[in-house]
Structure formats: C-alpha cells, structure tokens
Design a protein around this motif. Structure first.
Motif, mmCIF file in Angstrom:
data_model
loop_
_atom_site.group_PDB
_atom_site.id
_atom_site.type_symbol
_atom_site.label_atom_id
_atom_site.label_comp_id
_atom_site.label_asym_id
_atom_site.label_seq_id
_atom_site.Cartn_x
_atom_site.Cartn_y
_atom_site.Cartn_z
ATOM 1 N N UNK A 118 0.839 -1.199 0.000
ATOM 2 C CA UNK A 118 0.000 0.000 0.000
ATOM 3 C C UNK A 118 0.874 1.250 0.000
ATOM 4 N N UNK A 119 1.927 1.227 0.786
ATOM 5 C CA UNK A 119 2.864 2.355 0.850
ATOM 6 C C UNK A 119 3.485 2.615 -0.520
ATOM 7 N N UNK A 120 3.999 1.571 -1.169
ATOM 8 C CA UNK A 120 4.661 1.726 -2.461
ATOM 9 C C UNK A 120 3.681 2.166 -3.544
ATOM 10 N N UNK A 121 2.472 1.608 -3.536
ATOM 11 C CA UNK A 121 1.461 2.009 -4.517
ATOM 12 C C UNK A 121 1.122 3.488 -4.383
ATOM 13 N N UNK A 122 1.020 3.962 -3.168
ATOM 14 C CA UNK A 122 0.681 5.365 -2.926
ATOM 15 C C UNK A 122 1.799 6.293 -3.391
ATOM 16 N N UNK A 123 3.017 5.945 -3.063
ATOM 17 C CA UNK A 123 4.159 6.781 -3.441
ATOM 18 C C UNK A 123 4.314 6.818 -4.964
ATOM 19 N N UNK A 124 4.160 5.665 -5.609
ATOM 20 C CA UNK A 124 4.352 5.594 -7.055
ATOM 21 C C UNK A 124 3.205 6.219 -7.842
ATOM 22 N N UNK A 125 2.073 6.445 -7.210
ATOM 23 C CA UNK A 125 0.933 7.061 -7.897
ATOM 24 C C UNK A 125 1.093 8.572 -8.031
#
Length: 179
Positions: A118-125
C-alpha cells in the motif's frame, strides 16, 4: 519496522473464493514509514483477495488524494492519485520477495501483511513533477510565479534570429532547394 496490525490479513480461516478488504489511509500511516513529503493524505484502499487451494491472488486498487507542495511555486495543493497492482502469493520453503508481483512465503504461514504494498502504490501514484493546477491554467496568483516570469529569458523573434545567421549558410540552403 514494526508491522501495523490493521494491515495484516489472516487468510488461514478464509474459505476458498473472493474476499474484499477496505482500508482508509491517512497521514499517520506515512509517519509510520517516516515519509514526510505529504502534508495530508486521504486514500481509500480496496483489496480483493482470491484464495485458491495452492496460492493467493491479491488485487490492490487505491484512489484518493495527497496534499503535496508544488515543485514550481512550493504552494500546497491536493494531487489526485489512482493506482492498481496485482500480487500472487505462493507457498514455498522460504520467504522470497525478489520478484515484483510474486511473493513466496513459507509453508505454514497463516497471515500476510500488505502495508508495504500500500505504501509503495501510494508513493508511485504521485507524479514525478508536481505542478499546482493553477500554474497550468494561469489562475494561481503567486509571488514566486511573478518573479519566475520576470527573471525568465526573453525569446527573440524569428526575424531577428534570421538576421544573425552567417550569410554563408544561406548559400548552402540554396543547394537544398535546387534539386
């Protein structure tokens, strides 16, 4: 880093089939990761877990907004974000997360923590270049924008550029048109 319990899914008691999980991510989540680029956060996370006899399939979908500072004016604004990700969880002899979309966990594992995904998806979005929407449409009134406009180099008109061209190039241009 200590895992957050609310993002741990105990899949051992779930029946074979699809299961839905919903999470609300706010600023405290990113403070846990010591990530300080966001001023405020409001993200909805939907996770669909499909349990099969030998593996798990997870489909992540995030949407919402993060409040970030503009790269040009440093004005805070809400950046809308959306992202999707599919993850396959297989069972093996030892833990292995070398692959992007495949996670291998040891046999006997009964739960999985999804906070890192969830953390990585948010940052990469979030876009690489963060530009306030008011900069693009010209509605933002900022002292920084006025100063940037004042200090930007002025573009000479095309006529002046042609006059500055060495006359020897004009002879060469004739060769191209004499075909």
């Amino acid at each position: 880093m200590k895992p957050l319990k609310e993002f741990t899914i105990p899949f051992v008691g779930l029946k074979i089939g699809k299961h839905h999980f919903e999470y609300k991510v706010e600023q405290a989540f990113f403070e846990h990761f010591e990530y300080e680029d966001f001023n405020d956060v409001n993200i909805d996370v939907n996770v669909e877990l499909e349990k099969k006899s030998t593996l798990l399939e997870l489909h992540f979908k995030i949407s919402g907004w993060v409040n970030v500072n503009c790269d040009i004016t440093n004005e805070p604004y809400n950046q809308n974000i959306e992202n999707n990700f599919d993850l396959v969880v297989k069972f093996g002899d030892e833990y292995n997360d070398e692959y992007i979309d495949i996670l291998i966990v040891p046999h006997g594992t009964y739960e999985i923590n999804i906070q890192q995904y969830i953390y990585e998806l948010s940052i990469l979005a979030v876009p690489i270049k963060r530009v306030h929407p008011g900069v693009n449409d010209g509605t933002l009134d900022s002292d920084i924008l006025k100063k940037l406009e004042e200090l930007s180099p002025k573009v000479k008109e095309k006529k002046e550029k042609e006059e500055d061209i060495d006359p020897r190039w004009n002879t060469l241009k004739k060769l191209l048109t004499d075909k």
